[in-house]
Write a protein that holds these residues in place. Structure first.
Motif, PDB file in Angstrom:
ATOM      1  N   UNK A 227       0.813  -1.219   0.000  1.00 15.51           N
ATOM      2  CA  UNK A 227       0.000   0.000   0.000  1.00 15.51           C
ATOM      3  C   UNK A 227       0.841   1.262   0.000  1.00 15.51           C
ATOM      4  N   UNK A 228       2.050   1.188   0.576  1.00 13.06           N
ATOM      5  CA  UNK A 228       2.919   2.367   0.623  1.00 13.06           C
ATOM      6  C   UNK A 228       3.939   2.393  -0.511  1.00 13.06           C
ATOM      7  N   UNK A 229       4.002   1.341  -1.304  1.00  8.75           N
ATOM      8  CA  UNK A 229       4.994   1.285  -2.378  1.00  8.75           C
ATOM      9  C   UNK A 229       4.772   2.390  -3.401  1.00  8.75           C
ATOM     10  N   UNK A 230       3.508   2.753  -3.606  1.00 10.88           N
ATOM     11  CA  UNK A 230       3.167   3.854  -4.521  1.00 10.88           C
ATOM     12  C   UNK A 230       2.238   4.795  -3.768  1.00 10.88           C
ATOM     13  N   UNK A 231       2.785   5.454  -2.751  1.00  7.86           N
ATOM     14  CA  UNK A 231       1.944   6.157  -1.780  1.00  7.86           C
ATOM     15  C   UNK A 231       1.175   7.328  -2.370  1.00  7.86           C
TER      16      UNK A 231
END
Length: 287
Positions: A227-231
């Motif tokens: 979920x935070x990889x492409x925040x």
């Protein structure tokens, strides 16, 4: 000798021929209130064993030794060992352990050093090892509290809430296992040499109960990382990159909906419970 007096420090270092190491992030305290307040914040008393990482010349170590039943201080720089032998000589409840904290089993070390005592961790951490050391202290799972002085930006990140610019995967990791508290700031002029950034002291107390019980920790954090990889993009993008081999986009949209989340939501807006519901929904669909 005053270990926070700049003249005394320079004389001490000169006697031992010590030179500061930039690679080790060495900045020594020159304001006595700082180690006193950090030691007070740790809550260390005679029932505690205090683990310190990176004691430097020992100002915080001395304050901990005056409060705790025992102190174990891990120091990587062997050039500091003879200095610590001098500055800590009045205290028979302190053990200095030469070595790299990142290569030691901290739980085993605490058990060995502090039999019958409650382990706490308290340190002025070098900026360059802040995140891995905090991770190791949390994962050790044996410390009743973790009180550290770190770079202000990292302290704010650890304590940040969902939807704020400082919030990220490391915030969520720390908050998943502990309850972080932002205590006070320490300006650059409190150090020799003065760093270019402000420091802050935080205390993290392990949660008495699990943060969530819907899915296992490993899968929960797999969802968090995705979920935070492409925040800056919608949550669907990160989930598609991580779970697209098992679930199609329609299924991922269904999981987001089943978790009670709007389709266009970003991962940076989710708290622990929202991530837990999302992880459960993904599991139910075969992720």
């Amino acid at each position: 000798m005053d270990l926070c007096n700049s003249n005394d420090i320079k004389a001490l270092l000169g006697r031992h021929g010590f030179r500061f190491s930039k690679s080790m992030g060495q900045n020594f305290l020159i304001q006595g209130w700082v180690p006193q307040d950090i030691a007070d914040a740790s809550g260390a008393d005679e029932t505690c064993g205090a683990l310190e990482i990176g004691p430097g010349i020992g100002p915080l170590t001395v304050q901990l030794a005056r409060r705790a039943g025992r102190v174990a201080a891990i120091e990587l720089d062997r050039d500091l060992l003879p200095i610590l032998a001098e500055t800590l000589s009045p205290f028979d409840n302190v053990t200095v352990i030469p070595g790299d904290a990142m290569k030691l089993d901290l739980a085993a070390l605490a058990a060995e050093q502090f039999p019958g005592l409650t382990p706490v961790a308290c340190a002025n951490l070098p900026y360059n090892i802040t995140t891995p050391v905090i991770t190791a202290l949390i994962e050790a799972g044996c410390f009743a509290s973790i009180t550290v002085m770190i770079q202000r930006e990292v302290a704010k990140r650890i304590c940040a809430g969902p939807g704020t610019s400082d919030y990220g995967a490391f915030s969520l990791f720390c908050q998943y296992y502990t309850t972080p508290e932002y205590l006070f700031e320490v300006p650059p002029e409190c150090f020799l040499p003065a760093p270019k950034v402000t420091s802050a002291v935080i205390r993290m107390v392990p949660r008495a109960e699990p943060a969530q019980t819907l899915v296992e920790d490993a899968f929960f954090f797999r969802v968090v990382r995705a979920s935070f990889a492409q925040r800056r993009k919608a949550l669907l993008n990160g989930l598609s990159a991580a779970f697209g081999d098992k679930l199609g986009k329609d299924q991922l949209r269904q999981a987001i909906a089943d978790a009670g989340l709007p389709e266009g939501v970003r991962g940076e807006r989710l708290g622990i419970q929202e991530f837990a519901l999302l992880a459960r929904a993904l599991r139910a669909l075969g992720a």
